[in-house]
Design an enzyme around this catalytic site. Structure first.
Site, PDB file in Angstrom:
ATOM      1  N   ARG A  15       0.845  -1.209   0.000  1.00  0.00           N
ATOM      2  CA  ARG A  15       0.000   0.000   0.000  1.00  0.00           C
ATOM      3  C   ARG A  15       0.881   1.261   0.000  1.00  0.00           C
ATOM      4  O   ARG A  15       0.986   1.970  -0.994  1.00  0.00           O
ATOM      5  CB  ARG A  15      -0.947  -0.027   1.213  1.00  0.00           C
ATOM      6  CG  ARG A  15      -2.044   1.026   1.196  1.00  0.00           C
ATOM      7  CD  ARG A  15      -1.635   2.399   1.658  1.00  0.00           C
ATOM      8  NE  ARG A  15      -1.068   2.442   3.001  1.00  0.00           N
ATOM      9  CZ  ARG A  15      -0.496   3.512   3.505  1.00  0.00           C
ATOM     10  NH1 ARG A  15      -0.399   4.635   2.800  1.00  0.00           N
ATOM     11  NH2 ARG A  15       0.025   3.487   4.726  1.00  0.00           N
ATOM     12  N   ASP A  16       1.563   1.504   1.083  1.00  0.00           N
ATOM     13  CA  ASP A  16       2.343   2.739   1.207  1.00  0.00           C
ATOM     14  C   ASP A  16       3.468   2.767   0.173  1.00  0.00           C
ATOM     15  O   ASP A  16       3.804   3.824  -0.382  1.00  0.00           O
ATOM     16  CB  ASP A  16       2.929   2.822   2.624  1.00  0.00           C
ATOM     17  CG  ASP A  16       3.319   4.230   3.024  1.00  0.00           C
ATOM     18  OD1 ASP A  16       3.612   5.040   2.133  1.00  0.00           O
ATOM     19  OD2 ASP A  16       3.344   4.519   4.230  1.00  0.00           O
ATOM     20  N   HIS A 212       5.267   4.253  12.616  1.00  0.00           N
ATOM     21  CA  HIS A 212       5.285   4.150  11.147  1.00  0.00           C
ATOM     22  C   HIS A 212       6.297   5.197  10.673  1.00  0.00           C
ATOM     23  O   HIS A 212       5.993   6.384  10.592  1.00  0.00           O
ATOM     24  CB  HIS A 212       3.858   4.453  10.654  1.00  0.00           C
ATOM     25  CG  HIS A 212       3.667   4.521   9.187  1.00  0.00           C
ATOM     26  ND1 HIS A 212       2.976   3.549   8.476  1.00  0.00           N
ATOM     27  CD2 HIS A 212       4.025   5.438   8.264  1.00  0.00           C
ATOM     28  CE1 HIS A 212       2.936   3.880   7.202  1.00  0.00           C
ATOM     29  NE2 HIS A 212       3.563   5.033   7.039  1.00  0.00           N
ATOM     30  N   CYS A 245       4.483   9.291   0.498  1.00  0.00           N
ATOM     31  CA  CYS A 245       3.104   9.752   0.424  1.00  0.00           C
ATOM     32  C   CYS A 245       3.021  10.766  -0.691  1.00  0.00           C
ATOM     33  O   CYS A 245       3.755  11.758  -0.689  1.00  0.00           O
ATOM     34  CB  CYS A 245       2.658  10.374   1.751  1.00  0.00           C
ATOM     35  SG  CYS A 245       0.994  11.032   1.651  1.00  0.00           S
ATOM     36  N   ASN A 254       9.204   4.071   3.448  1.00  0.00           N
ATOM     37  CA  ASN A 254       9.172   3.593   4.832  1.00  0.00           C
ATOM     38  C   ASN A 254      10.496   2.906   5.138  1.00  0.00           C
ATOM     39  O   ASN A 254      11.186   2.448   4.241  1.00  0.00           O
ATOM     40  CB  ASN A 254       8.078   2.524   4.988  1.00  0.00           C
ATOM     41  CG  ASN A 254       6.704   3.121   5.006  1.00  0.00           C
ATOM     42  OD1 ASN A 254       6.075   3.228   3.973  1.00  0.00           O
ATOM     43  ND2 ASN A 254       6.246   3.502   6.165  1.00  0.00           N
TER      44      ASN A 254
HETATM   45  P1  HMG Z   1     -12.669  14.655  -2.735  1.00  0.00           P
HETATM   46  O1  HMG Z   1     -12.328  15.073  -4.128  1.00  0.00           O
HETATM   47  O2  HMG Z   1     -12.810  15.715  -1.699  1.00  0.00           O
HETATM   48  O3  HMG Z   1     -13.935  13.692  -2.673  1.00  0.00           O
HETATM   49  O4  HMG Z   1     -11.571  13.625  -2.259  1.00  0.00           O
HETATM   50  P2  HMG Z   1     -15.374  13.758  -3.222  1.00  0.00           P
HETATM   51  O5  HMG Z   1     -16.235  13.069  -2.221  1.00  0.00           O
HETATM   52  O6  HMG Z   1     -15.727  15.155  -3.665  1.00  0.00           O
HETATM   53  O7  HMG Z   1     -15.271  12.826  -4.525  1.00  0.00           O
HETATM   54  C1  HMG Z   1     -14.524  13.177  -5.669  1.00  0.00           C
HETATM   55  C2  HMG Z   1     -14.434  11.972  -6.590  1.00  0.00           C
HETATM   56  O8  HMG Z   1     -13.727  10.911  -5.927  1.00  0.00           O
HETATM   57  C3  HMG Z   1     -15.796  11.384  -6.961  1.00  0.00           C
HETATM   58  O9  HMG Z   1     -15.688  10.808  -8.261  1.00  0.00           O
HETATM   59  C4  HMG Z   1     -15.970  10.270  -5.963  1.00  0.00           C
HETATM   60  O10 HMG Z   1     -16.845   9.250  -6.408  1.00  0.00           O
HETATM   61  C5  HMG Z   1     -14.568   9.745  -5.844  1.00  0.00           C
HETATM   62  P3  HMG Z   1     -16.170  11.593  -9.591  1.00  0.00           P
HETATM   63  O11 HMG Z   1     -17.620  11.868  -9.340  1.00  0.00           O
HETATM   64  O12 HMG Z   1     -15.336  12.849  -9.657  1.00  0.00           O
HETATM   65  O13 HMG Z   1     -15.881  10.623 -10.678  1.00  0.00           O
HETATM   66  N1  HMG Z   1     -14.324   9.107  -4.554  1.00  0.00           N
HETATM   67  C6  HMG Z   1     -13.866   7.842  -4.406  1.00  0.00           C
HETATM   68  N2  HMG Z   1     -13.514   6.912  -5.313  1.00  0.00           N
HETATM   69  C7  HMG Z   1     -13.091   5.719  -4.829  1.00  0.00           C
HETATM   70  N3  HMG Z   1     -12.987   5.445  -3.505  1.00  0.00           N
HETATM   71  C8  HMG Z   1     -13.314   6.369  -2.585  1.00  0.00           C
HETATM   72  C9  HMG Z   1     -13.769   7.629  -3.031  1.00  0.00           C
HETATM   73  N4  HMG Z   1     -14.187   8.742  -2.385  1.00  0.00           N
HETATM   74  C10 HMG Z   1     -14.528   9.638  -3.317  1.00  0.00           C
HETATM   75  N5  HMG Z   1     -13.201   6.091  -1.284  1.00  0.00           N
HETATM   76  C11 HMG Z   1     -10.777  11.759  -0.998  1.00  0.00           C
HETATM   77  C12 HMG Z   1     -11.560  13.061  -0.974  1.00  0.00           C
HETATM   78  C13 HMG Z   1     -10.515  11.356   0.435  1.00  0.00           C
HETATM   79  C14 HMG Z   1     -11.581  10.697  -1.717  1.00  0.00           C
HETATM   80  C15 HMG Z   1      -9.435  12.021  -1.744  1.00  0.00           C
HETATM   81  O14 HMG Z   1      -8.820  13.106  -1.166  1.00  0.00           O
HETATM   82  C16 HMG Z   1      -8.510  10.846  -1.774  1.00  0.00           C
HETATM   83  O15 HMG Z   1      -8.810   9.787  -2.314  1.00  0.00           O
HETATM   84  N6  HMG Z   1      -7.306  11.024  -1.206  1.00  0.00           N
HETATM   85  C17 HMG Z   1      -6.300   9.975  -1.246  1.00  0.00           C
HETATM   86  C18 HMG Z   1      -5.428  10.118  -0.067  1.00  0.00           C
HETATM   87  C19 HMG Z   1      -4.394   9.017  -0.019  1.00  0.00           C
HETATM   88  O16 HMG Z   1      -4.629   7.878  -0.383  1.00  0.00           O
HETATM   89  N7  HMG Z   1      -3.197   9.389   0.472  1.00  0.00           N
HETATM   90  C20 HMG Z   1      -2.152   8.469   0.681  1.00  0.00           C
HETATM   91  C21 HMG Z   1      -2.424   7.599   1.877  1.00  0.00           C
HETATM   92  S1  HMG Z   1      -2.107   8.411   3.432  1.00  0.00           S
HETATM   93  C22 HMG Z   1      -0.438   8.105   3.737  1.00  0.00           C
HETATM   94  O17 HMG Z   1       0.258   7.626   2.873  1.00  0.00           O
HETATM   95  C23 HMG Z   1       0.105   8.373   5.103  1.00  0.00           C
HETATM   96  C24 HMG Z   1       0.283   7.091   5.917  1.00  0.00           C
HETATM   97  O18 HMG Z   1       1.145   6.172   5.262  1.00  0.00           O
HETATM   98  C25 HMG Z   1       0.873   7.427   7.307  1.00  0.00           C
HETATM   99  C26 HMG Z   1       2.120   8.306   7.248  1.00  0.00           C
HETATM  100  O19 HMG Z   1       3.077   7.964   6.530  1.00  0.00           O
HETATM  101  O20 HMG Z   1       2.109   9.318   7.937  1.00  0.00           O
HETATM  102  C27 HMG Z   1      -1.052   6.362   6.157  1.00  0.00           C
HETATM  103 MG    MG Z   2       3.277   6.277   5.251  1.00  0.00          MG
END
Ligand code: HMG
Ligand code: MG
Length: 302
Positions: A15-16, A212, A245, A254
């Site tokens: 995933r990450d 993490h 990220c 990581n």
């Molecule tokens: P948004 O644009 O505000 O959402 O995004 P929305 O509700 O307005 O929807 C926009 C579009 O996204 C729509 O599609 C929705 O259907 C679709 P359209 O009508 O334009 O075709 N949509 C989705 N599609 C699939 N699955 C869903 C979903 N939700 C909405 N669940 C949202 C808000 C949260 C969806 C967006 O910002 C997003 O997907 N962000 C991704 C964030 C991400 O994955 N980041 C990386 C992971 S975090 C990380 O790596 C840190 C971590 O490792 C810890 C660390 O290292 O600190 C965990």
């Molecule tokens: Mg991370």
């Protein structure tokens, strides 16, 4: 405090790691990676994310990945549990439909990062997570909670440990069985980790915490060691040090699972994971991705 006898490794590479690779891996290769990791003794593996494919195209088709994993005998043979990230109810729906074993909600201790990562404020994110938590509880679906930017934020700089503690407490009270503390851009040092943990441990017990650590500045193993001294016995890591990220400028991979295992093996701390096999997988996935292995142990044993 005495170091723990056992540590659980949570493998986040599929995933990450893969979410930040320029090359999008096809579903069969993602499944092969996860199943090979499961066979090494890793019992918890993040298999993907139900996030917007427009935001993170690398995690598209997580539904197909889960379907393949659940249809395979490797799951029953190894007892591996597959987790996915779910930022909203739409994500939860996907996780339930495709039978994820565990979900993770992911918040942060920085406003700007939260905005860039999931397009809302911290307050709004916690409100969204409450809805997910209520459904997850009804469904008896284990829910993990992430707090990102626990030490520093690429947009805001240093983060106040009390804010980390407040967000961690809220996620814990919402029903998260464990809170993973994310040093998203790897700017932590052991002293900064200890200051942060001093605040967090007032709100969440050590056995409900994981660390993490991204290894951007090469501090991850030192920070993990400092966390073990504080009684934490769960560590997130990624095979070959894959990762980053996409919404945190400067976030590199990581800490490599191989490197964590080497350190823990050297302290006689049990993990149940076969280091040699993880090394082989790390070298294999790096050749598939045509990228350099970020694991020092992987390189030493290549
Ligand atoms: P948004 O644009 O505000 O959402 O995004 P929305 O509700 O307005 O929807 C926009 C579009 O996204 C729509 O599609 C929705 O259907 C679709 P359209 O009508 O334009 O075709 N949509 C989705 N599609 C699939 N699955 C869903 C979903 N939700 C909405 N669940 C949202 C808000 C949260 C969806 C967006 O910002 C997003 O997907 N962000 C991704 C964030 C991400 O994955 N980041 C990386 C992971 S975090 C990380 O790596 C840190 C971590 O490792 C810890 C660390 O290292 O600190 C965990
Ligand atoms: Mg991370």
């Amino acid at each position: 405090m005495a170091l723990p006898n056992k540590v659980q490794i949570i493998e986040v590479g599929p995933r990450d790691g893969l979410q930040n690779e320029s090359q999008i891996l096809p579903v069969p290769l993602r499944v092969e990676l996860i199943e090979r990791l499961a066979k090494t003794g890793l019992k918890k593996i993040e298999a993907g994310s139900f996030v917007s494919p427009k935001w993170v195209p690398q995690m598209a088709n997580t539904d197909q990945v889960l379907d393949a994993l659940n249809a395979s005998s490797v799951k029953t043979e190894t007892g591996a549990q597959y987790a996915v990230l779910t930022p909203n109810l739409k994500g939860l729906e996907g996780a339930v439909q495709h039978k994820a074993d565990e979900i993770a909600i992911f918040g942060a201790a920085s406003e700007s990062f939260t905005q860039k990562n999931i397009n809302c404020s911290i307050k709004e994110s916690l409100h969204r997570f409450e809805d997910i938590a209520a459904s997850a509880q009804q469904l008896n679906l284990p829910m993990r909670g992430y707090v990102s930017t626990i030490i520093g934020c690429p947009y805001e700089g240093d983060i106040d440990p009390q804010v980390v503690a407040d967000v961690a407490k809220t996620l814990y009270q919402m029903g998260c069985f464990e809170i993973s503390l994310g040093d998203t851009i790897g700017v932590g040092t052991p002293i900064k980790f200890k200051r942060m943990l001093d605040a967090v441990l007032k709100e969440v017990p050590a056995d409900k915490l994981a660390v993490h650590c991204h290894n951007t500045y090469g501090q991850a193993l030192a920070n993990i060691y400092a966390s073990l001294e504080y009684g934490i016995n769960k560590v997130d890591s990624a095979v070959a040090g894959l990762g980053g990220c996409p919404y945190a400028k400067g976030a590199s991979g990581n800490i490599a699972t191989e490197d964590v295992l080497f350190m823990l093996n050297g302290m006689n701390i049990e993990t149940g994971v076969d280091l040699d096999e993880v090394v082989n997988i790390g070298n294999w996935i790096c050749s598939e991705l045509n990228r350099e292995n970020q694991s020092k142990v992987g390189l030493a044993r290549a």
